[in-house]
Write a protein that holds these residues in place. Structure first.
Motif, mmCIF file in Angstrom:
data_model
loop_
_atom_site.group_PDB
_atom_site.id
_atom_site.type_symbol
_atom_site.label_atom_id
_atom_site.label_comp_id
_atom_site.label_asym_id
_atom_site.label_seq_id
_atom_site.Cartn_x
_atom_site.Cartn_y
_atom_site.Cartn_z
ATOM 1 N N THR A 1 6.614 -2.092 -8.240
ATOM 2 C CA THR A 1 6.449 -2.388 -6.825
ATOM 3 C C THR A 1 6.831 -1.133 -6.046
ATOM 4 O OG1 THR A 1 7.012 -4.700 -7.223
ATOM 5 C CG2 THR A 1 7.089 -3.928 -4.933
ATOM 6 N N PHE A 2 5.919 -0.693 -5.202
ATOM 7 C CA PHE A 2 6.113 0.543 -4.455
ATOM 8 C C PHE A 2 6.570 0.243 -3.039
ATOM 9 C CE2 PHE A 2 3.300 1.418 -7.954
ATOM 10 C CZ PHE A 2 3.861 2.569 -8.486
ATOM 11 N N ASP A 3 7.170 1.239 -2.395
ATOM 12 C CA ASP A 3 7.773 1.028 -1.084
ATOM 13 C C ASP A 3 6.781 0.565 -0.024
ATOM 14 O OD1 ASP A 3 6.546 3.512 -0.899
ATOM 15 O OD2 ASP A 3 8.334 4.580 -0.245
ATOM 16 N N GLY A 4 5.500 0.810 -0.208
ATOM 17 C CA GLY A 4 4.482 0.332 0.723
ATOM 18 C C GLY A 4 4.030 -1.091 0.449
ATOM 19 N N GLY A 5 4.522 -1.693 -0.628
ATOM 20 C CA GLY A 5 4.192 -3.070 -0.950
ATOM 21 C C GLY A 5 3.204 -3.251 -2.094
ATOM 22 N N ALA A 6 2.563 -2.175 -2.547
ATOM 23 C CA ALA A 6 1.615 -2.299 -3.652
ATOM 24 C C ALA A 6 2.353 -2.696 -4.930
ATOM 25 C CB ALA A 6 0.866 -0.994 -3.876
ATOM 26 N N VAL A 7 1.735 -3.589 -5.692
ATOM 27 C CA VAL A 7 2.292 -4.015 -6.973
ATOM 28 C C VAL A 7 1.272 -3.682 -8.056
ATOM 29 C CG1 VAL A 7 3.149 -5.948 -8.357
ATOM 30 C CG2 VAL A 7 3.596 -5.878 -5.882
#
Length: 154
Positions: free
Chosen positions: A29-35
């Motif tokens: 999970t990345f800080d921009g919300g992408a999983v």
């Protein structure tokens, strides 16, 4: 300097663990919300304990190097007054063994093909833009793998 954040999460659930018969699938999970679904490579850990549909760390490293290179290339092309319509890279990485016999990403080959509108660069200008991109890429400056760029025009 900037900070970049990723959360890696794995849960065992009701799988056995000590016998190593557990899924290696997990989520990034990345800080921009992408999983993104991650897993070990099926060449390292056999299916069903690896998820062949997920991204393995080696693929992610190759993609990261390719993506960073492309973003810098697009910047330098724009500065040169070129209009890029399309950029595609069939990048690949090779694992080798280091002096201690440990596996590591020893080589990455980027194979970008670029389509331009308007003024077309010649091969020398294209190579120069890719050289500048390679020199500027944070990811390329962070690894010891040999990175080769085989650029072509579409």
């Amino acid at each position: 300097m900037s900070e970049h954040v990723a959360t890696i999460a794995w849960t065992r659930g009701d799988q056995p663990f000590a016998d190593k018969h557990y899924s290696r699938a997990h989520d990034w999970t990345f800080d921009g919300g992408a999983v993104v679904r991650g897993s070990s490579a099926p060449s390292s850990v056999r299916v069903p304990f690896s998820d062949p549909a997920a991204v393995d760390p080696e693929e992610a490293m190759v993609a990261s190097l390719s993506s960073c290179h492309m973003l810098w290339f697009l910047d330098f092309a724009a500065r040169a007054g070129l209009v890029v319509d399309r950029y595609e890279d069939q990048a690949s990485g090779t694992l080798g063994r280091n002096e201690a016999g440990r596996s590591y990403m020893s080589a990455v080959t980027l194979r970008p093909t670029t389509t331009f509108s308007g003024r077309q660069p010649d091969q020398a200008e294209l190579d120069h833009l890719h050289h500048e991109a390679h020199q500027s890429c944070d990811m390329a400056n962070s690894v010891r793998a040999t990175i080769t760029v085989l650029a072509t025009l579409d």
